[in-house]
Motif scaffolding. Sequence first.
Motif, PDB file in Angstrom:
ATOM      1  N   GLN A 104       0.823  -1.200   0.000  1.00  0.00           N
ATOM      2  CA  GLN A 104       0.000   0.000   0.000  1.00  0.00           C
ATOM      3  C   GLN A 104       0.862   1.256   0.000  1.00  0.00           C
ATOM      4  O   GLN A 104       0.544   2.242  -0.644  1.00  0.00           O
ATOM      5  N   ILE A 105       1.987   1.225   0.736  1.00  0.00           N
ATOM      6  CA  ILE A 105       2.941   2.327   0.722  1.00  0.00           C
ATOM      7  C   ILE A 105       4.001   2.009  -0.316  1.00  0.00           C
ATOM      8  O   ILE A 105       4.602   0.933  -0.289  1.00  0.00           O
ATOM      9  N   SER A 106       4.214   2.913  -1.247  1.00  0.00           N
ATOM     10  CA  SER A 106       5.129   2.644  -2.356  1.00  0.00           C
ATOM     11  C   SER A 106       6.503   2.229  -1.864  1.00  0.00           C
ATOM     12  O   SER A 106       7.137   2.928  -1.079  1.00  0.00           O
ATOM     13  N   ALA A 107       6.956   1.066  -2.325  1.00  0.00           N
ATOM     14  CA  ALA A 107       8.249   0.531  -1.915  1.00  0.00           C
ATOM     15  C   ALA A 107       9.271   0.807  -3.012  1.00  0.00           C
ATOM     16  O   ALA A 107       9.615  -0.071  -3.799  1.00  0.00           O
ATOM     17  N   ILE A 108       9.718   2.049  -3.080  1.00  0.00           N
ATOM     18  CA  ILE A 108      10.699   2.432  -4.084  1.00  0.00           C
ATOM     19  C   ILE A 108      11.874   3.112  -3.406  1.00  0.00           C
ATOM     20  O   ILE A 108      11.797   3.516  -2.238  1.00  0.00           O
ATOM     21  N   PHE A 109      12.975   3.245  -4.141  1.00  0.00           N
ATOM     22  CA  PHE A 109      14.154   3.957  -3.635  1.00  0.00           C
ATOM     23  C   PHE A 109      14.046   5.407  -4.101  1.00  0.00           C
ATOM     24  O   PHE A 109      14.253   5.699  -5.280  1.00  0.00           O
ATOM     25  N   PRO A 110      13.713   6.338  -3.204  1.00  0.00           N
ATOM     26  CA  PRO A 110      13.382   7.697  -3.632  1.00  0.00           C
ATOM     27  C   PRO A 110      14.530   8.453  -4.284  1.00  0.00           C
ATOM     28  O   PRO A 110      14.296   9.334  -5.111  1.00  0.00           O
ATOM     29  N   HIS A 111      15.785   8.124  -3.913  1.00  0.00           N
ATOM     30  CA  HIS A 111      16.910   8.903  -4.422  1.00  0.00           C
ATOM     31  C   HIS A 111      17.563   8.278  -5.657  1.00  0.00           C
ATOM     32  O   HIS A 111      18.485   8.855  -6.229  1.00  0.00           O
ATOM     33  N   ALA A 163      13.091   9.146  -8.290  1.00  0.00           N
ATOM     34  CA  ALA A 163      11.768   8.599  -7.985  1.00  0.00           C
ATOM     35  C   ALA A 163      10.992   9.501  -7.035  1.00  0.00           C
ATOM     36  O   ALA A 163       9.759   9.597  -7.123  1.00  0.00           O
ATOM     37  N   ALA A 164      11.704  10.200  -6.150  1.00  0.00           N
ATOM     38  CA  ALA A 164      11.041  11.085  -5.195  1.00  0.00           C
ATOM     39  C   ALA A 164      10.311  12.237  -5.881  1.00  0.00           C
ATOM     40  O   ALA A 164       9.387  12.819  -5.303  1.00  0.00           O
ATOM     41  N   ALA A 165      10.715  12.572  -7.115  1.00  0.00           N
ATOM     42  CA  ALA A 165      10.118  13.717  -7.816  1.00  0.00           C
ATOM     43  C   ALA A 165       8.827  13.343  -8.542  1.00  0.00           C
ATOM     44  O   ALA A 165       8.136  14.225  -9.058  1.00  0.00           O
ATOM     45  N   LEU A 166       8.484  12.070  -8.581  1.00  0.00           N
ATOM     46  CA  LEU A 166       7.290  11.638  -9.302  1.00  0.00           C
ATOM     47  C   LEU A 166       6.025  12.029  -8.547  1.00  0.00           C
ATOM     48  O   LEU A 166       6.008  12.125  -7.314  1.00  0.00           O
ATOM     49  N   SER A 167       4.940  12.215  -9.293  1.00  0.00           N
ATOM     50  CA  SER A 167       3.632  12.369  -8.659  1.00  0.00           C
ATOM     51  C   SER A 167       3.263  11.051  -7.991  1.00  0.00           C
ATOM     52  O   SER A 167       3.844   9.995  -8.282  1.00  0.00           O
ATOM     53  N   TYR A 168       2.263  11.108  -7.108  1.00  0.00           N
ATOM     54  CA  TYR A 168       1.876   9.891  -6.381  1.00  0.00           C
ATOM     55  C   TYR A 168       1.432   8.797  -7.350  1.00  0.00           C
ATOM     56  O   TYR A 168       1.804   7.630  -7.204  1.00  0.00           O
TER      57      TYR A 168
END
Length: 267
Positions: A104-111, A163-168
């Motif tokens: 449910q919470i996006s599991a991505i590497f934001p940086h 990835a952190a810059a993407l929209s939800y």
Amino acid sequence: MATIAAVAPPGANSAADITDKALVGEGLTKVFGGFAAVKDVNLSVRRGSIHALIGPNGAGKTTCFNLLTKTLTPTRGRILLDGEDISRMRTSDVARRGLVRSFQISAIFPHLTVLENVRVALQSSFGTGYQFWRSLRAVAPLNQRAEELLEQVGIQDNRDSPAAALSYGKKRALEIATTLALEPRVMLLDEPTAGMGHEDIEPITELIKRVAVGRTVLLVEHNLSVVSTLCDRITVLQHGEVLAEGSYQEVSNDQRVVEAYMGGIDE
């Protein structure tokens, strides 16, 4: 001579049934300190279908989903993936057999960039593991497949963005791309539209339709409009038990389901 059917345990699937079912839960029960969050749930997800698990708050759907995805181990019951009992297998072993979940919470590497996120997922599939110290040259052969996956989910134009810059909504699309990188036969999606604005829900719904082709999908989803658009079959839980099952039209016309969602008084 007795037939197999004559000696099969109650609730067991026939050979014909098993070949048609990608994922099966039989008598699933999970007890926490004397409280049964899930009680004797039987659930069959037909191969090639999109199946929803829904219910009001506290219905036990998250616990049931976590049992099916191997995040939790059942107190009783068993889980079959393509007819194989996976109840006691580790999550990593089950993933290698093609059962892959999102969260449910996006599991991505934001940086990391969008492309790098997908490439990290591909490293596992192609046997190079999560070895962040490997040179870019060593993982370069994965770039083409990563770009194909980004195109499949519609975010190829963001390949070099953090990835952190993407929209939800695009973060959810990226997570689906990383899930696809693991080559799932059965995808389990946890609240794929949770927290989204109306502008993001339709694109994600259409994306799930596209990536479901040739796969089996089980999702937990609170948005009944999404469920009605996407799903072939729906299982409704209440108080940890199956309340109803069928098509969206069938369950939405079931008075027990209406009362469960609208706050009817339990007798």
